[in-house]
Write a protein that holds these residues in place. Structure first.
Motif, short mmCIF file in Angstrom:
data_model
loop_
_atom_site.label_atom_id
_atom_site.label_comp_id
_atom_site.label_asym_id
_atom_site.label_seq_id
_atom_site.Cartn_x
_atom_site.Cartn_y
_atom_site.Cartn_z
N VAL A 133 0.63 -1.28 0.07
CA VAL A 133 0.24 0.21 -0.15
C VAL A 133 0.55 1.31 0.00
O VAL A 133 0.61 2.24 -0.69
N LEU A 134 1.27 1.50 0.59
CA LEU A 134 2.70 2.40 0.95
C LEU A 134 3.66 2.70 -0.48
O LEU A 134 3.66 3.59 -0.94
N THR A 135 3.81 2.31 -0.50
CA THR A 135 5.00 2.50 -2.31
C THR A 135 4.39 2.84 -2.81
O THR A 135 4.61 3.18 -3.65
N LYS A 136 2.78 1.99 -3.39
CA LYS A 136 2.02 2.49 -4.33
C LYS A 136 1.71 3.59 -4.21
O LYS A 136 2.10 4.54 -5.69
N GLN A 137 1.73 3.69 -3.09
CA GLN A 137 0.73 5.16 -3.12
C GLN A 137 1.67 6.16 -2.70
O GLN A 137 1.10 7.35 -3.35
N VAL A 138 3.01 6.12 -1.94
CA VAL A 138 4.03 7.16 -2.82
C VAL A 138 4.56 7.34 -4.30
O VAL A 138 4.59 8.07 -3.89
N GLU A 139 4.26 6.04 -4.99
CA GLU A 139 4.28 6.42 -6.42
C GLU A 139 3.40 7.22 -7.44
O GLU A 139 4.22 8.12 -8.03
N GLU A 140 2.28 7.08 -6.70
CA GLU A 140 1.32 8.02 -7.29
C GLU A 140 1.08 9.17 -6.81
O GLU A 140 0.80 9.88 -7.66
N ILE A 141 1.43 9.61 -5.71
CA ILE A 141 1.30 11.30 -4.67
C ILE A 141 3.00 12.08 -5.47
O ILE A 141 2.78 12.88 -5.50
N THR A 142 3.81 11.29 -6.02
CA THR A 142 4.75 11.70 -6.27
C THR A 142 5.13 11.94 -7.74
O THR A 142 6.12 12.13 -8.53
N ASP A 143 4.03 11.66 -8.04
CA ASP A 143 4.48 11.26 -9.93
C ASP A 143 5.25 10.83 -10.78
O ASP A 143 5.79 10.38 -11.21
N ILE A 186 9.40 9.11 -7.06
CA ILE A 186 9.91 8.14 -5.67
C ILE A 186 9.28 6.96 -6.45
O ILE A 186 8.33 6.81 -5.98
N SER A 187 10.09 6.20 -7.10
CA SER A 187 9.77 4.77 -7.83
C SER A 187 9.65 4.01 -6.35
O SER A 187 10.11 4.00 -5.39
N SER A 188 8.09 3.08 -6.92
CA SER A 188 8.08 1.82 -5.75
C SER A 188 9.10 1.16 -5.04
O SER A 188 9.37 0.33 -4.75
N GLY A 189 10.25 0.62 -6.77
CA GLY A 189 11.31 0.58 -6.88
C GLY A 189 12.66 0.64 -5.67
O GLY A 189 12.93 -0.48 -5.13
N ALA A 190 12.67 1.79 -5.68
CA ALA A 190 13.94 2.77 -4.70
C ALA A 190 13.11 2.33 -3.37
O ALA A 190 14.00 2.40 -2.26
N ILE A 206 18.52 8.71 3.92
CA ILE A 206 19.38 8.69 2.81
C ILE A 206 19.20 9.28 1.36
O ILE A 206 19.85 9.49 0.58
N LEU A 207 17.96 7.87 0.95
CA LEU A 207 17.28 8.25 -0.53
C LEU A 207 17.05 9.46 -0.52
O LEU A 207 17.28 9.29 -1.79
N GLY A 208 15.90 10.19 0.12
CA GLY A 208 16.06 11.16 0.16
C GLY A 208 17.62 12.85 -0.54
O GLY A 208 17.29 13.01 -1.36
N LEU A 209 18.80 12.44 0.30
CA LEU A 209 19.40 12.77 0.55
C LEU A 209 20.05 13.05 -1.13
O LEU A 209 20.50 14.27 -1.97
N VAL A 210 19.85 11.13 -1.16
CA VAL A 210 20.42 11.22 -2.67
C VAL A 210 19.44 12.24 -3.91
O VAL A 210 19.95 12.17 -5.43
N PHE A 211 18.07 12.17 -3.85
CA PHE A 211 17.53 12.12 -4.36
C PHE A 211 17.60 14.04 -4.57
O PHE A 211 18.12 14.16 -5.43
N GLN A 212 17.83 14.14 -3.45
CA GLN A 212 17.99 15.75 -3.21
C GLN A 212 19.41 16.12 -3.95
O GLN A 212 19.41 17.12 -4.77
N LEU A 213 20.94 15.17 -4.13
CA LEU A 213 21.83 16.27 -4.86
C LEU A 213 21.49 16.06 -6.00
O LEU A 213 21.78 16.56 -7.07
#
Length: 522
Positions: free
Chosen positions: A364-374, A377-381, A485-492
């Motif tokens: 549920v979480l990974t799917k909703q994250v991918e949908e909300i962020t278009d 932030i992929s479900s795989g990551a 940490i994934l967020g930091l990578v995303f930001q960089l």
């Protein structure tokens, strides 16, 4: 015409069923393969335990397929409609009591809370369950008010976790692990889909640019309430720990006994899940009668989805409790009893890496994250970050089992790092990370990883309550760090892309139009 519609619906149903089955098998198969490899190499088990595990795996897969279909059809639309409706009223005297009631009844619905209550005999079950439910209700109010008034999440987390760590000095040592475990136990397959969908529904009526960021964070704050509630109860009752009730290891001689073994578990979970779903269904239909949330056709779809959810959870919980729990406990005992018992640390990490993917709420979480962020932030990551986090947590939990180190030596630095990161990463990653902690510590953790740690602790002669409990808390903590940490990578990466675009924009148009060979010719 009706036949044609029926064929179209059947075709669509088969397609969805095939997709869900493929996703589920992909998530569960690695766990099955690892257990089979252990059983046929260093950790021999009886045929009865092995067959119970395999039947449990089949039920788990079938249960997850139905559950995820039910969440899509019922739990998510219900949560979104209720969240939108409550927010549109724009009346705090409506939002506050309704939020408390919703948090209270959903928490009582969580099946894993009953398991936690049974493990704390020094506190009456009813008092523990009602206190934890009140804790979730209060913090759901805090979470919704945070969203409505656009209050930043990190300062709230620092304040409340600071309060928790102050209370650790006054709570009996043996009770700390149980208190931290309670935060993960109460955010399971019943709570997460509904509460996360509520967040999306509330954010959908806000027009500011931070609305999508604030749609996450409800589970994060709701996980704090149970920890504080159980700690306060620990200070009042001064428990010295809980009595460990060993997991029953089945002795199954033939297929008929195997069938009777599982058949004995079904009535309990049929009743338990009916009691669990009933308050949520009644709450939604009360809203439906008053506010007319959805039209008739959508209501039928939600009804079918609720049936899928019910069937899925019954199959899932029967599979993991009857089939997985004894196998996890026995494997822990056998591996920790080996001359080279240290091997349980890498084995625990390997199991942790894959077992989190089989958690219903993680889907549920990974799917909703991918949908909300278009898809940004992929479900795989997300899945990879969760797997790495849970793998590390299981390694640390096994070290605790072998050495008896206090959980505070892991929890305090872990949360200190997680809270520190929250001030440097994008807001949405902090909210997702702290939501993920509660999501990752679900039924699979409670019924396979916790018995695995208990079995190992029993084999090394450790203190079950002090050393084995805390696995759920560890699993809830490490994703907070890995996803940020994934967020930091995303930001960089985003900054690097912006820098490259700025450099390209600074090049004169005629120069940018030249090819490499044109420049060489010049």
């Amino acid at each position: 015409m009706a036949k044609q519609k029926g064929r179209v619906y059947l075709k669509f149903f088969r397609k969805i069923l095939h997709e869900k089955l493929k996703e589920t098998v992909k998530a569960v198969l690695p766990v099955i393969v690892i257990v089979l490899l252990l059983c046929f190499t260093i950790a021999p088990v009886s045929p009865g335990i092995l067959m119970a595990f395999l039947v449990g795996a089949v039920l788990l897969i079938a249960g997850m397929v139905f559950f995820t279909m039910g969440v899509d059809m019922a739990m998510t639309p219900m949560g979104e409609r209720v969240g939108t409706c409550m927010t549109q009223s724009k009346k705090l005297w409506v939002i506050v009591p309704m939020s408390f009631i919703l948090g209270f009844i959903i928490t009582i619905s969580e099946p894993d809370l009953q398991v936690l209550a049974e493990q704390v005999p020094s506190i009456p079950n009813a008092i523990l369950i009602l206190s934890v439910a009140c804790g979730v209700g209060v913090f759901l109010i805090v979470a919704l008010l945070r969203m409505l008034f656009s209050i930043a999440l990190p300062p709230l987390l620092v304040f409340f976790y600071g309060l928790i760590f102050i209370l650790t000095f006054f709570v009996p040592r043996d009770f700390l692990a149980v208190a931290f475990d309670s935060g993960g136990v109460t955010t399971g397959p019943m709570t997460v889909p509904f509460i996360m969908a509520m967040g999306i529904g509330i954010s959908s009526i806000r027009s500011d640019r931070h609305a999508s960021d604030d749609s996450f964070g409800l589970v994060a704050l709701c996980s704090i309430g149970p920890i504080l509630a159980v700690m306060l109860l620990g200070m009042i009752y001064r428990p010295s720990g809980g009595d460990y009730v060993p997991v029953e290891i089945p002795e199954i001689a033939d297929s008929v006994e195997l069938w009777k073994y599982f058949l004995g578990g079904f009535p309990d979970y049929l009743k338990e899940m009916a009691i669990s779903l009933l308050p949520i269904v009644l709450f939604f239909f009360l809203f439906q009668i008053i506010f007319k949330l959805v039209p008739g056709k959508s209501l039928i779809k939600i009804g079918v989805g609720l049936v899928y959810t019910y069937v899925g959870l019954v199959l899932f919980l029967t599979g993991v409790n009857v089939g997985f729990m004894p196998a996890g406990n026995y494997l822990g005992q056998v591996i920790a009893g080996l001359p080279y018992r240290w091997i349980i640390v890498p084995i625990g990490m390997l199991i942790g890496y894959f077992v989190v993917r089989a958690e219903p709420a993680v889907f549920v979480l990974t799917k909703q994250v991918e949908e909300i962020t278009d898809g940004a932030i992929s479900s795989g990551a997300m899945g990879l970050s969760l797997s790495v986090g849970v793998s590390i947590s299981l390694g640390l939990a096994m070290i605790r089992v072998l050495t008896g180190i206090s959980i505070l030596w892991f929890i305090v630095p872990g949360y200190f790092i997680a809270l520190g990161l929250s001030f440097f990463v994008p807001k949405i990653f902090t909210a997702i990370a702290f939501d993920s902690g509660g999501v990752a510590s679900g039924p699979m953790t409670a019924t396979f990883l916790l018995p695995f740690a208990m079995g190992a602790c029993l084999a090394v002669g450790g203190d079950i309550i002090a050393d084995a409990f805390g696995v759920v808390a560890m699993v809830a903590m490490t994703p907070l760090i890995t996803i940020q940490i994934l967020g930091l990578v995303f930001q960089l990466r985003a900054r690097k892309a912006e820098s490259e675009e700025a450099q390209l924009a600074s090049i004169p148009a005629e120069e940018a139009a030249w090819g490499d060979y044109d420049i060489i010719d010049l």
